[in-house]
Design a protein around this motif. Structure first.
Motif, short mmCIF file in Angstrom:
data_model
loop_
_atom_site.label_atom_id
_atom_site.label_comp_id
_atom_site.label_asym_id
_atom_site.label_seq_id
_atom_site.Cartn_x
_atom_site.Cartn_y
_atom_site.Cartn_z
N ARG A 26 4.74 7.27 6.81
CA ARG A 26 4.68 8.55 6.10
C ARG A 26 5.11 9.73 6.98
O ARG A 26 5.09 10.87 6.54
CB ARG A 26 3.26 8.81 5.59
CG ARG A 26 2.73 7.78 4.62
CD ARG A 26 1.36 8.18 4.10
NE ARG A 26 0.64 7.07 3.50
CZ ARG A 26 0.89 6.57 2.29
NH1 ARG A 26 1.84 7.11 1.55
NH2 ARG A 26 0.20 5.55 1.83
N LEU A 69 -8.37 5.78 6.62
CA LEU A 69 -7.18 5.88 5.78
C LEU A 69 -7.11 7.22 5.06
O LEU A 69 -6.06 7.85 4.98
CB LEU A 69 -7.14 4.72 4.79
CG LEU A 69 -6.78 3.36 5.40
CD1 LEU A 69 -7.20 2.22 4.47
CD2 LEU A 69 -5.28 3.27 5.67
N ASN A 70 -8.26 7.67 4.53
CA ASN A 70 -8.27 8.96 3.84
C ASN A 70 -7.88 10.10 4.76
O ASN A 70 -7.18 11.03 4.36
CB ASN A 70 -9.67 9.23 3.25
CG ASN A 70 -9.87 8.57 1.90
OD1 ASN A 70 -8.96 8.49 1.10
ND2 ASN A 70 -11.07 8.09 1.65
N LEU A 86 0.81 2.88 8.33
CA LEU A 86 1.04 3.76 7.19
C LEU A 86 1.30 5.20 7.64
O LEU A 86 2.13 5.91 7.05
CB LEU A 86 -0.15 3.70 6.23
CG LEU A 86 -0.27 2.37 5.47
CD1 LEU A 86 -1.66 2.20 4.88
CD2 LEU A 86 0.79 2.29 4.36
N THR A 128 -7.88 6.53 -0.51
CA THR A 128 -8.56 5.24 -0.54
C THR A 128 -9.99 5.41 -1.06
O THR A 128 -10.66 6.38 -0.75
CB THR A 128 -8.62 4.62 0.87
OG1 THR A 128 -7.31 4.66 1.45
CG2 THR A 128 -9.07 3.18 0.83
N THR A 183 -3.65 8.25 3.37
CA THR A 183 -3.62 7.21 2.36
C THR A 183 -4.87 7.31 1.49
O THR A 183 -5.96 6.94 1.93
CB THR A 183 -3.56 5.80 2.99
OG1 THR A 183 -2.38 5.69 3.81
CG2 THR A 183 -3.52 4.72 1.93
N ARG A 209 -4.20 4.06 -6.24
CA ARG A 209 -4.93 4.27 -5.00
C ARG A 209 -5.19 2.93 -4.34
O ARG A 209 -5.03 1.88 -4.95
CB ARG A 209 -6.26 4.98 -5.27
CG ARG A 209 -6.09 6.34 -5.90
CD ARG A 209 -6.99 6.58 -7.08
NE ARG A 209 -7.33 5.42 -7.84
CZ ARG A 209 -8.46 5.31 -8.53
NH1 ARG A 209 -9.34 6.28 -8.50
NH2 ARG A 209 -8.71 4.23 -9.25
N ILE A 254 0.84 -1.20 0.00
CA ILE A 254 0.00 0.00 0.00
C ILE A 254 0.87 1.24 0.00
O ILE A 254 0.61 2.21 -0.72
CB ILE A 254 -0.95 -0.01 1.22
CG1 ILE A 254 -1.91 -1.20 1.14
CG2 ILE A 254 -1.73 1.30 1.31
CD1 ILE A 254 -2.68 -1.46 2.43
N TYR A 255 1.93 1.23 0.79
CA TYR A 255 2.84 2.38 0.89
C TYR A 255 3.51 2.67 -0.46
O TYR A 255 3.68 3.83 -0.85
CB TYR A 255 3.90 2.10 1.95
CG TYR A 255 4.90 3.22 2.14
CD1 TYR A 255 4.55 4.39 2.80
CD2 TYR A 255 6.20 3.09 1.64
CE1 TYR A 255 5.47 5.42 2.96
CE2 TYR A 255 7.12 4.12 1.79
CZ TYR A 255 6.74 5.28 2.46
OH TYR A 255 7.65 6.30 2.61
#
Length: 321
Positions: free
Chosen positions: A177, A66-67, A173, A73, A71, A46, A40-41
């Motif tokens: 980040r 996540l959004n 995540l 999504t 991230t 997306r 995912i990273y």
């Protein structure tokens, strides 16, 4: 056992059952989880999360988390995917498919279509040997011994486990980040949370109603200024520089200590070197200063230049507390 006792006993049993299921999840974390996070990273597209039934509801919540944590999504309902919405999945996207059994009819139809597109497929399921488990590139093992309900059918422990795994993904995540509170604020500009993270002192300062007196001002003038501006305080300014403040508390103490106020000036009563804050400071920091020093107003000044008064009531009106 009374009705109340029975209800509370049932509630406690459910909570304990779910907490035990969550605690057991950590033993099912393996290299697939780490590979999923890394995929995912490194994703150039997306992240798309899909599911059916209660798992779809959990998927939607994980998407929101996540959004909001950096991230990008998308949510894709598994039933709608096979009726046209599959077009939202593009080359380079990573897909997470959530299903407790891993054998739902919609999942069996959807998974081959996702595999055909060459997307990395991450399955979140309680059954690693299911259709979803076997077809996935990586499996997030959301296994639970049983559900919390008496007949072991209603999705309870299983959906909670899915939700917790989604949170674990999001936090991993975030850390990868180096996601900061400033980043978080960009995605939460509205409401009390957004204000708390984004609002600066200068954004809410009323510069047109700044209580000001000169150090030579008489006490009557000081009282009039404090009363007129209704902030419970006035700044004392000399040569356009802040040299002190006078609060209504200072006035009361002065009246208690003196038999006469004749000839008393602002300079005689003021508190020198008051607590100040800059216009560029965050409002949340101003609030912390007020709480730490048990005060209800702060003088706002930039390099000694008086800008105004920030009152606790101003912060409360913004709904930050």
């Amino acid at each position: 056992m009374t009705n109340t006792e029975a209800i509370l006993a049932s509630a406690r049993k459910t909570i304990l059952s779910e907490s035990e299921s969550i605690a057991a999840l950590s033993q099912y974390l393996d290299n697939d989880f780490a590979s999923s996070v890394q995929s995912i990273y490194n994703c150039k597209g997306r992240l798309v999360i899909t599911g059916i039934g209660k798992s779809a509801l959990i998927a939607a919540k994980i998407v929101a988390t996540l959004n909001s944590t950096g991230t990008p999504t998308l949510f894709l309902h598994a039933a709608e995917a096979i009726h046209g919405d599959l077009g939202m999945v593009q080359p380079g996207d990573v897909v997470i498919c959530i299903s407790k059994s891993g054998n739902s009819p919609e999942i069996k139809v959807l998974v081959p279509l996702l595999k055909r597109g060459g997307n990395i497929l991450i399955g979140m399921t309680a059954n690693k040997n299911s259709f979803l488990g076997k077809e996935s590139d990586y499996v997030l093992h959301a296994y639970v011994e049983q559900e919390a309900d008496p007949i072991n059918l209603a999705p309870t422990n299983s959906t909670t486990a899915q939700l917790v795994l989604g949170d674990a993904l999001a936090i991993c995540l975030m850390e990868m980040r180096n996601f900061t509170s400033q980043d978080f604020a960009k995605y939460h500009p509205g409401g009390a949370l957004g204000k708390k993270l984004l609002l600066r002192v200068g954004d809410m300062l009323d510069g047109t109603h700044r209580p000001i007196v000169a150090p030579t001002a008489g006490i009557k003038d000081v009282i009039m200024e404090i009363s007129e501006k209704r902030l419970g305080v006035t700044a004392v300014i000399d040569n356009e520089k802040l040299i002190g403040i006078i609060t209504d508390g200072d006035i009361r103490r002065m009246l208690n200590d003196r038999d006469s106020i004749a000839g008393v000036t602002a300079a005689d009563v003021m508190t020198r070197n008051p607590k100040t804050i800059t216009t560029a400071s965050m409002v949340k920091d101003a609030l912390n200063t007020m709480e730490n020093h048990a005060i209800t107003q702060l003088v706002v000044a930039d390099d000694g230049e008086y800008k105004g008064i920030l009152h606790l009531h101003d912060i409360l009106k913004e709904g930050i507390v």
